[in-house]
Design a protein around this motif. Structure first.
Motif, PDB file in Angstrom:
ATOM      1  N   ILE A  94       2.030   2.324  -1.231  1.00  8.20           N
ATOM      2  CA  ILE A  94       1.647   3.402  -0.305  1.00  8.20           C
ATOM      3  C   ILE A  94       0.144   3.412  -0.127  1.00  8.20           C
ATOM      4  O   ILE A  94      -0.358   3.519   1.003  1.00  8.20           O
ATOM      5  CB  ILE A  94       2.172   4.762  -0.804  1.00  8.20           C
ATOM      6  N   VAL A  95      -0.610   3.274  -1.229  1.00  9.97           N
ATOM      7  CA  VAL A  95      -2.076   3.231  -1.154  1.00  9.97           C
ATOM      8  C   VAL A  95      -2.517   2.066  -0.278  1.00  9.97           C
ATOM      9  O   VAL A  95      -3.379   2.222   0.601  1.00  9.97           O
ATOM     10  CB  VAL A  95      -2.697   3.142  -2.569  1.00  9.97           C
ATOM     11  N   ARG A  96      -1.920   0.888  -0.475  1.00 12.21           N
ATOM     12  CA  ARG A  96      -2.279  -0.283   0.344  1.00 12.21           C
ATOM     13  C   ARG A  96      -1.946  -0.048   1.817  1.00 12.21           C
ATOM     14  O   ARG A  96      -2.741  -0.392   2.702  1.00 12.21           O
ATOM     15  CB  ARG A  96      -1.563  -1.529  -0.168  1.00 12.21           C
ATOM     16  N   GLY A  97      -0.789   0.516   2.084  1.00  9.69           N
ATOM     17  CA  GLY A  97      -0.400   0.796   3.471  1.00  9.69           C
ATOM     18  C   GLY A  97      -1.345   1.789   4.133  1.00  9.69           C
ATOM     19  O   GLY A  97      -1.708   1.623   5.308  1.00  9.69           O
TER      20      GLY A  97
ATOM     21  N   HIS B 107      -6.980   4.747   6.070  1.00  6.77           N
ATOM     22  CA  HIS B 107      -7.112   5.919   5.203  1.00  6.77           C
ATOM     23  C   HIS B 107      -7.342   5.450   3.777  1.00  6.77           C
ATOM     24  O   HIS B 107      -6.511   4.742   3.215  1.00  6.77           O
ATOM     25  CB  HIS B 107      -5.851   6.780   5.252  1.00  6.77           C
ATOM     26  N   VAL B 108      -8.457   5.836   3.201  1.00  5.13           N
ATOM     27  CA  VAL B 108      -8.784   5.372   1.858  1.00  5.13           C
ATOM     28  C   VAL B 108      -8.473   6.486   0.857  1.00  5.13           C
ATOM     29  O   VAL B 108      -9.095   7.545   0.877  1.00  5.13           O
ATOM     30  CB  VAL B 108     -10.257   4.948   1.746  1.00  5.13           C
ATOM     31  N   LEU B 109      -7.478   6.238   0.027  1.00  2.78           N
ATOM     32  CA  LEU B 109      -7.106   7.148  -1.055  1.00  2.78           C
ATOM     33  C   LEU B 109      -7.051   6.356  -2.344  1.00  2.78           C
ATOM     34  O   LEU B 109      -6.645   5.199  -2.356  1.00  2.78           O
ATOM     35  CB  LEU B 109      -5.707   7.737  -0.828  1.00  2.78           C
ATOM     36  N   THR B 110      -7.429   6.997  -3.435  1.00  2.20           N
ATOM     37  CA  THR B 110      -7.219   6.377  -4.734  1.00  2.20           C
ATOM     38  C   THR B 110      -5.747   6.556  -5.103  1.00  2.20           C
ATOM     39  O   THR B 110      -5.025   7.354  -4.482  1.00  2.20           O
ATOM     40  CB  THR B 110      -8.087   7.048  -5.815  1.00  2.20           C
ATOM     41  N   SER B 111      -5.316   5.864  -6.126  1.00  2.00           N
ATOM     42  CA  SER B 111      -3.944   6.031  -6.601  1.00  2.00           C
ATOM     43  C   SER B 111      -3.693   7.469  -7.037  1.00  2.00           C
ATOM     44  O   SER B 111      -2.641   8.037  -6.762  1.00  2.00           O
ATOM     45  CB  SER B 111      -3.662   5.082  -7.769  1.00  2.00           C
TER      46      SER B 111
END
Length: 83
Positions: free
Chosen positions: A25-28, A34-38
């Motif tokens: 999900i983070v990679r997608g 959209h940049v999110l951390t785990s």
């Protein structure tokens, strides 16, 4: 033998969640810009799928969210299925 209704999920289930659920999900999201951390992704998914209600306060609405660490194995599996 541990019951399927044991209050704690296994370390394998935890590894699966972080590696096979959160990371793709983070990679997608990154691919979509959209940049999110785990950890941010984990918190977002909890708010989306484990909310227990919203209370209006003088400073705005506050959402109550269950902790994944407190889910039974069955509840954790249902959470992953919803994701």
């Amino acid at each position: 033998m541990i019951s399927a209704y044991s209050p704690k999920r296994s370390t394998g289930a935890n590894a699966y969640y972080w590696g096979a659920v959160i990371e793709p999900i983070v990679r997608g999201l990154r691919d979509a810009g959209h940049v999110l951390t785990s950890e941010q992704c984990h918190e977002w998914l909890k708010r989306r799928h484990l909310s227990t209600g919203v209370v209006e306060t003088p400073t705005g609405a506050e959402r109550f969210v269950r902790s994944t660490a407190r889910l039974t194995r069955e509840e954790f599996q249902e959470y992953i299925d919803r994701i």
